[in-house]
Design a protein around this motif. Structure first.
Motif, mmCIF file in Angstrom:
data_model
loop_
_atom_site.group_PDB
_atom_site.id
_atom_site.type_symbol
_atom_site.label_atom_id
_atom_site.label_comp_id
_atom_site.label_asym_id
_atom_site.label_seq_id
_atom_site.Cartn_x
_atom_site.Cartn_y
_atom_site.Cartn_z
ATOM 1 N N ALA A 98 0.809 -1.225 0.000
ATOM 2 C CA ALA A 98 0.000 0.000 0.000
ATOM 3 C C ALA A 98 0.837 1.267 0.000
ATOM 4 N N MET A 99 2.030 1.211 0.579
ATOM 5 C CA MET A 99 2.802 2.430 0.790
ATOM 6 C C MET A 99 4.112 2.470 0.000
ATOM 7 N N VAL A 100 4.885 1.393 0.048
ATOM 8 C CA VAL A 100 6.194 1.401 -0.605
ATOM 9 C C VAL A 100 6.055 1.200 -2.111
ATOM 10 N N ASP A 101 5.327 0.175 -2.505
ATOM 11 C CA ASP A 101 5.208 -0.129 -3.934
ATOM 12 C C ASP A 101 4.396 0.922 -4.687
ATOM 13 N N THR A 102 3.659 1.764 -3.983
ATOM 14 C CA THR A 102 2.921 2.862 -4.614
ATOM 15 C C THR A 102 3.724 4.150 -4.660
ATOM 16 N N GLY A 103 4.911 4.144 -4.041
ATOM 17 C CA GLY A 103 5.756 5.330 -4.046
ATOM 18 C C GLY A 103 5.431 6.346 -2.972
ATOM 19 N N LEU A 104 4.500 6.031 -2.077
ATOM 20 C CA LEU A 104 4.135 6.972 -1.024
ATOM 21 C C LEU A 104 5.149 6.994 0.114
ATOM 22 N N MET A 105 5.923 5.930 0.256
ATOM 23 C CA MET A 105 6.830 5.815 1.396
ATOM 24 C C MET A 105 8.025 4.972 0.992
ATOM 25 N N ASP A 106 9.202 5.307 1.524
ATOM 26 C CA ASP A 106 10.369 4.462 1.309
ATOM 27 C C ASP A 106 10.570 3.569 2.531
ATOM 28 N N TRP A 107 11.627 2.752 2.505
ATOM 29 C CA TRP A 107 11.841 1.830 3.612
ATOM 30 C C TRP A 107 12.216 2.558 4.903
ATOM 31 N N ALA A 108 12.820 3.723 4.787
ATOM 32 C CA ALA A 108 13.089 4.527 5.988
ATOM 33 C C ALA A 108 11.771 4.938 6.641
ATOM 34 N N GLY A 109 10.769 5.238 5.804
ATOM 35 C CA GLY A 109 9.449 5.564 6.332
ATOM 36 C C GLY A 109 8.798 4.383 7.007
ATOM 37 N N VAL A 110 8.990 3.189 6.453
ATOM 38 C CA VAL A 110 8.455 1.986 7.088
ATOM 39 C C VAL A 110 9.080 1.799 8.461
ATOM 40 N N ALA A 111 10.404 1.983 8.551
ATOM 41 C CA ALA A 111 11.073 1.885 9.853
ATOM 42 C C ALA A 111 10.493 2.896 10.833
ATOM 43 N N ARG A 112 10.161 4.081 10.324
ATOM 44 C CA ARG A 112 9.610 5.128 11.194
ATOM 45 C C ARG A 112 8.253 4.736 11.752
ATOM 46 N N VAL A 113 7.336 4.288 10.889
ATOM 47 C CA VAL A 113 5.957 4.086 11.339
ATOM 48 C C VAL A 113 5.731 2.733 11.982
ATOM 49 N N MET A 114 6.627 1.767 11.739
ATOM 50 C CA MET A 114 6.419 0.429 12.291
ATOM 51 C C MET A 114 7.411 0.059 13.380
ATOM 52 N N SER A 115 8.374 0.937 13.672
ATOM 53 C CA SER A 115 9.365 0.619 14.701
ATOM 54 C C SER A 115 9.725 1.823 15.553
ATOM 55 N N VAL A 116 10.367 2.816 14.939
ATOM 56 C CA VAL A 116 10.937 3.923 15.716
ATOM 57 C C VAL A 116 9.858 4.723 16.439
ATOM 58 N N THR A 117 8.820 5.138 15.709
ATOM 59 C CA THR A 117 7.788 5.974 16.333
ATOM 60 C C THR A 117 6.948 5.221 17.368
ATOM 61 N N PRO A 118 6.456 4.009 17.072
ATOM 62 C CA PRO A 118 5.703 3.317 18.133
ATOM 63 C C PRO A 118 6.541 3.041 19.373
ATOM 64 N N ALA A 119 7.835 2.744 19.192
ATOM 65 C CA ALA A 119 8.698 2.540 20.354
ATOM 66 C C ALA A 119 8.824 3.822 21.166
ATOM 67 N N SER A 120 8.932 4.946 20.469
ATOM 68 C CA SER A 120 9.031 6.238 21.159
ATOM 69 C C SER A 120 7.745 6.576 21.900
ATOM 70 N N ILE A 121 6.602 6.337 21.268
ATOM 71 C CA ILE A 121 5.322 6.615 21.916
ATOM 72 C C ILE A 121 5.193 5.828 23.216
ATOM 73 N N ALA A 122 5.594 4.558 23.168
ATOM 74 C CA ALA A 122 5.455 3.678 24.332
ATOM 75 C C ALA A 122 6.602 3.798 25.320
#
Length: 459
Positions: free
Chosen positions: A347-371
Protein backbone atom coordinates in the motif's frame (compact mmCIF):
# COMPACT_ATOMS: atom_id res chain seq x y z
CA UNK A 1 21.60 -21.45 36.03
CA UNK A 2 22.22 -18.42 33.85
CA UNK A 3 20.89 -17.96 30.35
CA UNK A 4 23.42 -18.50 27.59
CA UNK A 5 24.29 -15.39 25.60
CA UNK A 6 23.00 -15.76 22.04
CA UNK A 7 25.73 -16.83 19.64
CA UNK A 8 27.21 -13.97 17.61
CA UNK A 9 25.85 -13.34 14.11
CA UNK A 10 27.45 -11.72 11.09
CA UNK A 11 24.71 -10.50 8.74
CA UNK A 12 26.41 -10.27 5.35
CA UNK A 13 25.47 -7.73 2.72
CA UNK A 14 22.20 -6.42 4.17
CA UNK A 15 20.51 -3.56 2.35
CA UNK A 16 20.09 -0.55 4.62
CA UNK A 17 17.15 1.82 4.36
CA UNK A 18 19.56 4.30 2.74
CA UNK A 19 20.03 1.91 -0.18
CA UNK A 20 23.61 1.03 0.77
CA UNK A 21 24.70 -2.51 1.60
CA UNK A 22 26.57 -3.34 4.79
CA UNK A 23 27.61 -6.17 7.06
CA UNK A 24 26.18 -6.14 10.58
CA UNK A 25 27.83 -7.83 13.54
CA UNK A 26 25.60 -8.92 16.42
CA UNK A 27 27.41 -9.97 19.60
CA UNK A 28 26.32 -10.29 23.24
CA UNK A 29 22.81 -9.35 22.27
CA UNK A 30 23.74 -5.99 20.75
CA UNK A 31 24.72 -4.48 17.42
CA UNK A 32 28.49 -4.54 17.78
CA UNK A 33 29.46 -3.07 14.42
CA UNK A 34 28.01 -2.03 11.09
CA UNK A 35 29.80 -1.68 7.76
CA UNK A 36 33.50 -2.24 7.25
CA UNK A 37 34.12 -2.69 10.96
CA UNK A 38 31.76 -5.65 11.22
CA UNK A 39 33.93 -8.23 9.45
CA UNK A 40 37.09 -6.95 11.15
CA UNK A 41 35.60 -7.31 14.62
CA UNK A 42 34.03 -10.66 13.74
CA UNK A 43 37.48 -12.05 12.91
CA UNK A 44 38.54 -11.62 16.53
CA UNK A 45 35.56 -13.34 18.11
CA UNK A 46 35.67 -16.74 19.75
CA UNK A 47 33.48 -18.54 18.92
CA UNK A 48 33.33 -17.27 15.37
CA UNK A 49 29.96 -15.76 14.49
CA UNK A 50 27.41 -17.58 12.39
CA UNK A 51 27.36 -15.93 8.97
CA UNK A 52 24.00 -15.19 7.40
CA UNK A 53 23.73 -14.28 3.71
CA UNK A 54 21.49 -11.21 3.58
CA UNK A 55 22.06 -10.18 -0.03
CA UNK A 56 18.98 -8.38 -1.33
CA UNK A 57 17.31 -8.24 2.11
CA UNK A 58 16.23 -4.92 3.60
CA UNK A 59 17.41 -4.42 7.19
CA UNK A 60 14.91 -2.74 9.53
CA UNK A 61 14.84 -2.24 13.29
CA UNK A 62 12.53 -4.82 14.87
CA UNK A 63 8.88 -3.92 14.40
CA UNK A 64 6.77 -2.64 17.32
CA UNK A 65 3.00 -3.16 17.48
CA UNK A 66 0.98 -0.97 19.82
CA UNK A 67 -2.23 -2.92 19.17
CA UNK A 68 -2.32 -6.72 19.48
CA UNK A 69 -4.91 -9.08 20.93
CA UNK A 70 -3.26 -12.16 22.43
CA UNK A 71 -6.51 -13.37 24.10
CA UNK A 72 -4.79 -15.04 27.06
CA UNK A 73 -5.96 -15.43 29.80
CA UNK A 74 -9.38 -16.91 29.17
CA UNK A 75 -9.68 -17.19 25.40
CA UNK A 76 -6.92 -19.64 24.65
CA UNK A 77 -9.04 -21.38 22.00
CA UNK A 78 -8.49 -18.33 19.78
CA UNK A 79 -4.90 -17.42 20.72
CA UNK A 80 -2.28 -17.72 23.43
CA UNK A 81 0.69 -15.54 24.26
CA UNK A 82 2.92 -18.33 22.92
CA UNK A 83 1.16 -18.68 19.55
CA UNK A 84 0.54 -14.97 19.13
CA UNK A 85 4.11 -13.93 19.81
CA UNK A 86 5.52 -16.66 17.59
CA UNK A 87 3.29 -15.29 14.82
CA UNK A 88 4.54 -11.81 15.67
CA UNK A 89 8.15 -12.91 15.27
CA UNK A 90 7.28 -14.40 11.88
CA UNK A 91 5.91 -10.99 10.92
CA UNK A 92 9.12 -9.22 11.98
CA UNK A 93 7.86 -7.89 15.34
CA UNK A 94 10.16 -7.80 18.35
CA UNK A 95 7.65 -6.05 20.61
CA UNK A 96 3.87 -6.21 20.91
CA UNK A 97 1.34 -4.59 23.21
CA UNK A 98 -1.34 -6.98 24.41
CA UNK A 99 -4.77 -5.37 24.71
CA UNK A 100 -6.76 -5.70 27.90
CA UNK A 101 -9.92 -7.48 26.68
CA UNK A 102 -8.99 -10.90 28.01
CA UNK A 103 -11.00 -12.97 30.50
CA UNK A 104 -10.48 -11.85 33.21
CA UNK A 105 -9.90 -8.33 31.98
CA UNK A 106 -6.38 -6.97 32.39
CA UNK A 107 -7.55 -4.37 34.89
CA UNK A 108 -5.41 -5.41 37.88
CA UNK A 109 -1.71 -5.72 38.62
CA UNK A 110 -2.11 -9.49 38.91
CA UNK A 111 -3.47 -10.00 35.41
CA UNK A 112 -1.00 -7.71 33.64
CA UNK A 113 1.88 -9.40 35.46
CA UNK A 114 0.58 -12.80 34.32
CA UNK A 115 0.57 -11.69 30.68
CA UNK A 116 4.02 -10.13 31.05
CA UNK A 117 5.45 -13.37 32.50
CA UNK A 118 3.86 -15.45 29.77
CA UNK A 119 5.62 -13.27 27.23
CA UNK A 120 8.99 -13.73 28.90
CA UNK A 121 8.45 -17.48 29.14
CA UNK A 122 7.64 -17.68 25.43
CA UNK A 123 10.72 -15.73 24.32
CA UNK A 124 9.61 -14.78 20.80
CA UNK A 125 9.32 -11.04 21.39
CA UNK A 126 8.73 -8.52 24.18
CA UNK A 127 5.13 -8.46 25.47
CA UNK A 128 3.88 -5.26 27.05
CA UNK A 129 0.43 -5.64 28.64
CA UNK A 130 -2.04 -2.83 28.05
CA UNK A 131 -4.01 -2.03 31.17
CA UNK A 132 -7.76 -1.46 31.05
CA UNK A 133 -8.90 2.11 31.65
CA UNK A 134 -12.07 1.04 33.44
CA UNK A 135 -12.96 -1.96 35.58
CA UNK A 136 -14.09 -4.82 33.36
CA UNK A 137 -14.10 -2.45 30.35
CA UNK A 138 -17.54 -1.43 31.61
CA UNK A 139 -16.91 2.31 31.38
CA UNK A 140 -18.23 2.95 34.89
CA UNK A 141 -15.21 3.23 37.21
CA UNK A 142 -11.50 3.71 36.68
CA UNK A 143 -9.36 0.60 37.10
CA UNK A 144 -6.36 0.75 39.45
CA UNK A 145 -4.07 2.37 36.91
CA UNK A 146 -1.40 3.19 39.46
CA UNK A 147 -1.06 -0.42 40.64
CA UNK A 148 -0.63 -1.63 37.07
CA UNK A 149 1.95 1.06 36.43
CA UNK A 150 3.88 0.01 39.56
CA UNK A 151 3.69 -3.71 38.77
CA UNK A 152 6.50 -5.78 37.26
CA UNK A 153 4.84 -5.20 33.90
CA UNK A 154 5.31 -1.41 34.30
CA UNK A 155 2.21 -0.62 32.28
CA UNK A 156 2.25 2.75 30.55
CA UNK A 157 -0.46 2.23 27.92
CA UNK A 158 -4.09 1.99 28.96
CA UNK A 159 -7.07 1.21 26.75
CA UNK A 160 -10.58 -0.22 26.83
CA UNK A 161 -10.09 -1.25 23.19
CA UNK A 162 -13.11 -3.09 21.91
CA UNK A 163 -15.10 -0.61 23.97
CA UNK A 164 -14.99 3.18 23.98
CA UNK A 165 -14.42 5.20 27.13
CA UNK A 166 -17.56 7.11 26.23
CA UNK A 167 -18.07 8.97 29.52
CA UNK A 168 -16.32 12.33 29.16
CA UNK A 169 -15.70 12.71 32.90
CA UNK A 170 -14.09 9.27 33.17
CA UNK A 171 -11.96 9.97 30.11
CA UNK A 172 -10.78 13.25 31.60
CA UNK A 173 -9.91 11.56 34.91
CA UNK A 174 -8.00 8.82 33.11
CA UNK A 175 -5.97 11.34 31.12
CA UNK A 176 -5.17 13.23 34.32
CA UNK A 177 -4.22 10.06 36.20
CA UNK A 178 -1.83 8.59 33.62
CA UNK A 179 -0.10 11.93 33.24
CA UNK A 180 1.23 11.58 36.78
CA UNK A 181 3.45 8.63 35.85
CA UNK A 182 4.12 9.28 32.17
CA UNK A 183 1.45 6.99 30.78
CA UNK A 184 -1.08 7.50 28.02
CA UNK A 185 -4.61 6.49 27.08
CA UNK A 186 -5.29 4.73 23.77
CA UNK A 187 -8.88 5.38 22.81
CA UNK A 188 -11.16 3.14 20.77
CA UNK A 189 -13.15 5.98 19.21
CA UNK A 190 -16.73 4.81 18.86
CA UNK A 191 -19.78 6.65 20.16
CA UNK A 192 -21.91 3.68 21.28
CA UNK A 193 -25.29 5.31 20.81
CA UNK A 194 -24.47 6.05 17.17
CA UNK A 195 -23.37 2.49 16.48
CA UNK A 196 -25.98 0.39 18.26
CA UNK A 197 -26.56 -2.66 16.07
CA UNK A 198 -24.18 -1.38 13.39
CA UNK A 199 -22.77 -3.99 11.01
CA UNK A 200 -20.75 -2.13 8.38
CA UNK A 201 -19.84 1.35 7.15
CA UNK A 202 -22.90 3.57 6.78
CA UNK A 203 -23.20 4.31 3.06
CA UNK A 204 -25.33 3.69 0.02
CA UNK A 205 -23.90 0.17 0.01
CA UNK A 206 -25.11 -0.60 3.54
CA UNK A 207 -28.62 0.27 2.37
CA UNK A 208 -28.29 -1.98 -0.67
CA UNK A 209 -27.03 -4.87 1.47
CA UNK A 210 -29.62 -4.34 4.20
CA UNK A 211 -26.99 -4.06 6.96
CA UNK A 212 -27.21 -1.47 9.74
CA UNK A 213 -24.80 1.38 9.03
CA UNK A 214 -21.83 2.51 11.13
CA UNK A 215 -21.45 6.25 10.50
CA UNK A 216 -18.06 7.93 10.24
CA UNK A 217 -19.25 10.59 12.70
CA UNK A 218 -19.38 7.95 15.46
CA UNK A 219 -15.59 7.80 15.30
CA UNK A 220 -15.00 11.44 14.56
CA UNK A 221 -17.16 12.77 17.40
CA UNK A 222 -15.13 10.89 20.03
CA UNK A 223 -11.81 11.98 18.50
CA UNK A 224 -12.96 15.61 18.49
CA UNK A 225 -13.98 15.38 22.15
CA UNK A 226 -10.85 13.57 23.24
CA UNK A 227 -8.31 15.84 21.58
CA UNK A 228 -9.95 18.76 23.37
CA UNK A 229 -9.81 16.87 26.68
CA UNK A 230 -6.15 16.01 26.11
CA UNK A 231 -5.44 19.64 25.33
CA UNK A 232 -7.33 20.77 28.43
CA UNK A 233 -5.38 18.55 30.85
CA UNK A 234 -2.14 18.50 28.79
CA UNK A 235 -1.96 14.73 28.67
CA UNK A 236 -1.01 12.18 26.02
CA UNK A 237 -3.75 10.64 23.87
CA UNK A 238 -3.33 7.88 21.31
CA UNK A 239 -6.14 7.23 18.82
CA UNK A 240 -6.53 3.58 17.88
CA UNK A 241 -7.31 2.30 14.35
CA UNK A 242 -8.23 5.56 12.61
CA UNK A 243 -10.51 4.74 9.68
CA UNK A 244 -12.03 7.87 8.12
CA UNK A 245 -10.89 10.92 6.19
CA UNK A 246 -12.73 13.09 8.69
CA UNK A 247 -10.73 11.59 11.55
CA UNK A 248 -7.54 12.44 9.69
CA UNK A 249 -8.61 16.07 9.41
CA UNK A 250 -9.37 16.25 13.13
CA UNK A 251 -6.02 14.73 14.13
CA UNK A 252 -4.16 17.03 11.75
CA UNK A 253 -5.91 20.04 13.28
CA UNK A 254 -5.14 18.85 16.82
CA UNK A 255 -1.45 18.46 16.04
CA UNK A 256 -1.38 21.94 14.55
CA UNK A 257 -2.75 23.20 17.88
CA UNK A 258 0.01 21.44 19.80
CA UNK A 259 -2.21 18.77 21.33
CA UNK A 260 -0.27 15.73 22.54
CA UNK A 261 -2.01 13.28 20.27
CA UNK A 262 -0.72 10.35 18.24
CA UNK A 263 -2.65 8.01 16.00
CA UNK A 264 -2.44 4.63 14.32
CA UNK A 265 -3.89 3.00 11.24
CA UNK A 266 -4.31 -0.73 10.66
CA UNK A 267 -2.96 -2.53 7.59
CA UNK A 268 -6.47 -3.57 6.56
CA UNK A 269 -7.73 0.01 6.58
CA UNK A 270 -4.85 0.92 4.27
CA UNK A 271 -5.91 -1.65 1.69
CA UNK A 272 -9.45 -3.05 1.98
CA UNK A 273 -12.74 -1.26 1.33
CA UNK A 274 -16.42 -1.75 2.13
CA UNK A 275 -16.96 -3.26 -1.33
CA UNK A 276 -15.71 -6.56 0.08
CA UNK A 277 -18.79 -6.73 2.32
CA UNK A 278 -20.89 -7.50 -0.78
CA UNK A 279 -19.76 -11.11 -0.30
CA UNK A 280 -21.31 -11.25 3.19
CA UNK A 281 -18.15 -13.13 4.19
CA UNK A 282 -17.71 -12.42 7.93
CA UNK A 283 -13.93 -12.42 7.55
CA UNK A 284 -14.41 -8.81 6.40
CA UNK A 285 -16.38 -7.82 9.50
CA UNK A 286 -14.21 -5.62 11.68
CA UNK A 287 -14.37 -2.76 14.18
CA UNK A 288 -14.12 -0.04 12.96
CA UNK A 289 -15.60 -1.22 9.68
CA UNK A 290 -13.96 -1.19 6.29
CA UNK A 291 -14.66 2.21 4.75
CA UNK A 292 -14.79 3.83 1.31
CA UNK A 293 -11.93 3.98 -1.20
CA UNK A 294 -11.63 7.74 -0.50
CA UNK A 295 -11.03 6.99 3.18
CA UNK A 296 -8.32 4.46 2.29
CA UNK A 297 -6.53 7.05 0.15
CA UNK A 298 -6.78 9.69 2.91
CA UNK A 299 -5.32 7.24 5.43
CA UNK A 300 -2.39 6.41 3.15
CA UNK A 301 -1.61 10.08 2.63
CA UNK A 302 -1.86 10.78 6.36
CA UNK A 303 0.54 7.94 7.18
CA UNK A 304 2.98 9.21 4.57
CA UNK A 305 2.95 12.81 5.82
CA UNK A 306 3.11 11.94 9.53
CA UNK A 307 -0.42 12.94 10.55
CA UNK A 308 -0.91 9.28 11.42
CA UNK A 309 2.12 8.17 13.40
CA UNK A 310 2.11 4.39 13.39
CA UNK A 311 0.75 1.18 11.93
CA UNK A 312 -0.97 -1.00 14.53
CA UNK A 313 -2.06 -4.45 13.44
CA UNK A 314 -5.16 -4.79 15.65
CA UNK A 315 -4.44 -8.52 15.31
CA UNK A 316 -7.77 -9.99 16.46
CA UNK A 317 -7.86 -13.79 16.32
CA UNK A 318 -11.20 -15.61 16.60
CA UNK A 319 -12.30 -19.23 16.57
CA UNK A 320 -14.03 -20.69 13.53
CA UNK A 321 -17.24 -21.00 15.55
CA UNK A 322 -17.40 -17.26 16.18
CA UNK A 323 -16.23 -16.14 12.74
CA UNK A 324 -17.50 -18.65 10.19
CA UNK A 325 -21.18 -17.99 10.72
CA UNK A 326 -23.94 -15.60 9.71
CA UNK A 327 -22.64 -12.03 9.23
CA UNK A 328 -24.90 -10.38 11.80
CA UNK A 329 -23.75 -12.64 14.66
CA UNK A 330 -20.09 -13.07 13.63
CA UNK A 331 -17.32 -11.64 15.78
CA UNK A 332 -15.52 -8.51 14.60
CA UNK A 333 -11.82 -8.67 13.84
CA UNK A 334 -9.04 -9.92 11.59
CA UNK A 335 -5.63 -11.48 12.09
CA UNK A 336 -2.72 -9.35 10.94
CA UNK A 337 0.67 -9.94 12.57
CA UNK A 338 2.05 -12.18 9.83
CA UNK A 339 0.87 -10.01 6.92
CA UNK A 340 1.28 -6.44 8.24
CA UNK A 341 4.66 -5.68 6.72
CA UNK A 342 3.61 -7.06 3.33
CA UNK A 343 0.43 -4.96 3.30
CA UNK A 344 2.39 -1.82 4.19
CA UNK A 345 4.87 -2.56 1.41
CA UNK A 346 2.00 -3.08 -1.04
CA UNK A 347 0.00 0.00 0.00
CA UNK A 348 2.80 2.43 0.79
CA UNK A 349 6.19 1.40 -0.60
CA UNK A 350 5.21 -0.13 -3.93
CA UNK A 351 2.92 2.86 -4.61
CA UNK A 352 5.76 5.33 -4.05
CA UNK A 353 4.14 6.97 -1.02
CA UNK A 354 6.83 5.82 1.40
CA UNK A 355 10.37 4.46 1.31
CA UNK A 356 11.84 1.83 3.61
CA UNK A 357 13.09 4.53 5.99
CA UNK A 358 9.45 5.56 6.33
CA UNK A 359 8.46 1.99 7.09
CA UNK A 360 11.07 1.89 9.85
CA UNK A 361 9.61 5.13 11.19
CA UNK A 362 5.96 4.09 11.34
CA UNK A 363 6.42 0.43 12.29
CA UNK A 364 9.36 0.62 14.70
CA UNK A 365 10.94 3.92 15.72
CA UNK A 366 7.79 5.97 16.33
CA UNK A 367 5.70 3.32 18.13
CA UNK A 368 8.70 2.54 20.35
CA UNK A 369 9.03 6.24 21.16
CA UNK A 370 5.32 6.62 21.92
CA UNK A 371 5.45 3.68 24.33
CA UNK A 372 8.77 4.74 25.88
CA UNK A 373 10.56 1.49 24.96
CA UNK A 374 14.29 2.02 25.39
CA UNK A 375 15.23 -1.40 23.94
CA UNK A 376 13.14 -1.11 20.78
CA UNK A 377 13.18 1.05 17.67
CA UNK A 378 16.75 2.22 18.13
CA UNK A 379 17.61 3.69 14.74
CA UNK A 380 18.70 7.01 13.32
CA UNK A 381 16.49 9.35 11.30
CA UNK A 382 17.21 7.29 8.18
CA UNK A 383 15.95 4.08 9.79
CA UNK A 384 19.43 2.58 10.17
CA UNK A 385 19.79 0.61 13.45
CA UNK A 386 22.30 2.12 15.87
CA UNK A 387 25.58 0.50 16.84
CA UNK A 388 25.42 -0.39 20.54
CA UNK A 389 21.66 -0.84 20.51
CA UNK A 390 19.95 -4.04 21.58
CA UNK A 391 19.90 -6.27 18.50
CA UNK A 392 16.22 -6.25 17.57
CA UNK A 393 16.21 -6.54 13.78
CA UNK A 394 14.17 -7.82 10.85
CA UNK A 395 15.41 -8.70 7.38
CA UNK A 396 12.79 -8.70 4.65
CA UNK A 397 12.97 -9.79 1.03
CA UNK A 398 11.10 -7.02 -0.85
CA UNK A 399 11.17 -8.93 -4.15
CA UNK A 400 9.37 -11.99 -2.82
CA UNK A 401 5.74 -12.60 -3.75
CA UNK A 402 3.42 -14.86 -1.81
CA UNK A 403 -0.17 -15.96 -1.98
CA UNK A 404 -1.65 -15.68 1.50
CA UNK A 405 -2.73 -19.01 2.96
CA UNK A 406 -4.01 -18.64 6.54
CA UNK A 407 -3.69 -22.38 7.05
CA UNK A 408 0.08 -21.86 7.04
CA UNK A 409 0.02 -19.05 9.61
CA UNK A 410 1.35 -19.57 13.13
CA UNK A 411 -1.50 -17.78 14.85
CA UNK A 412 -4.13 -20.22 16.14
CA UNK A 413 -6.86 -18.47 14.18
CA UNK A 414 -7.56 -18.40 10.45
CA UNK A 415 -9.59 -15.21 10.05
CA UNK A 416 -7.23 -13.45 7.65
CA UNK A 417 -8.93 -11.14 5.13
CA UNK A 418 -6.06 -11.65 2.67
CA UNK A 419 -6.70 -15.33 1.90
CA UNK A 420 -5.77 -16.01 -1.71
CA UNK A 421 -4.35 -12.50 -2.23
CA UNK A 422 -0.84 -12.12 -3.63
CA UNK A 423 1.23 -9.78 -1.47
CA UNK A 424 4.82 -8.60 -1.81
CA UNK A 425 7.67 -9.09 0.65
CA UNK A 426 8.58 -11.86 3.04
CA UNK A 427 10.34 -11.81 6.40
CA UNK A 428 13.42 -14.01 6.16
CA UNK A 429 15.05 -13.38 9.55
CA UNK A 430 13.97 -11.83 12.84
CA UNK A 431 16.63 -11.15 15.46
CA UNK A 432 15.30 -10.61 19.00
CA UNK A 433 17.77 -9.51 21.66
CA UNK A 434 20.56 -10.98 19.57
CA UNK A 435 18.88 -14.36 19.02
CA UNK A 436 17.69 -15.32 15.52
CA UNK A 437 14.15 -16.38 16.40
CA UNK A 438 13.14 -16.58 12.74
CA UNK A 439 15.69 -18.04 10.33
CA UNK A 440 15.23 -18.46 6.59
CA UNK A 441 11.52 -17.72 6.86
CA UNK A 442 10.75 -20.27 9.57
CA UNK A 443 10.58 -20.12 13.38
CA UNK A 444 13.88 -21.06 15.03
CA UNK A 445 14.62 -21.08 18.75
CA UNK A 446 13.13 -18.50 21.14
CA UNK A 447 15.29 -16.21 23.21
CA UNK A 448 15.91 -17.32 26.79
CA UNK A 449 15.51 -14.44 29.21
CA UNK A 450 18.01 -14.74 32.08
CA UNK A 451 15.26 -14.78 34.71
CA UNK A 452 13.45 -17.55 32.83
CA UNK A 453 16.56 -19.68 32.54
CA UNK A 454 17.41 -19.23 36.22
CA UNK A 455 13.89 -20.36 37.15
CA UNK A 456 14.28 -23.53 35.09
CA UNK A 457 12.04 -22.45 32.25
CA UNK A 458 9.50 -20.12 33.89
CA UNK A 459 10.02 -16.69 35.38
Amino acid sequence: MSAPTPAPLLLRGARLTTGETADVLVAEGRIAALGAEAAAQAAGLDPAPEEVDCAGLVLLPGLVDLHTHLRQPGKEDAETVETGTRAAAMGGFTSVHAMANSTPTADTAGVVEQVWRLGRDAGWCDVHPVGAVTVGLAGEALADLGAMADSQARVRMFSDDGMCVHDAVLMRRALEYVKSFGGFVAQHAQEPKLTAGAQMNESELSGVLGLAGWPAVAEEAIIARDVLLAQHVDSQLHVCHVSTAGSVRLIRWAKEQGVRVTAEVTPHHLLLTEELVRSYDPVFKVNPPLRRESDVMALREALADGTIDTVGTDHAPHTAETKQCEWTVAAMGMTGLETALSVVQHAMVDTGLMDWAGVARVMSVTPASIAGLEDQGQADERGVPRVGAVANLVLVDPEARRTVDPEQHLTKSRNSPYRGMELPGAVRHTVYRGARVVADGAPAQPYRHPAVAEAGGRA
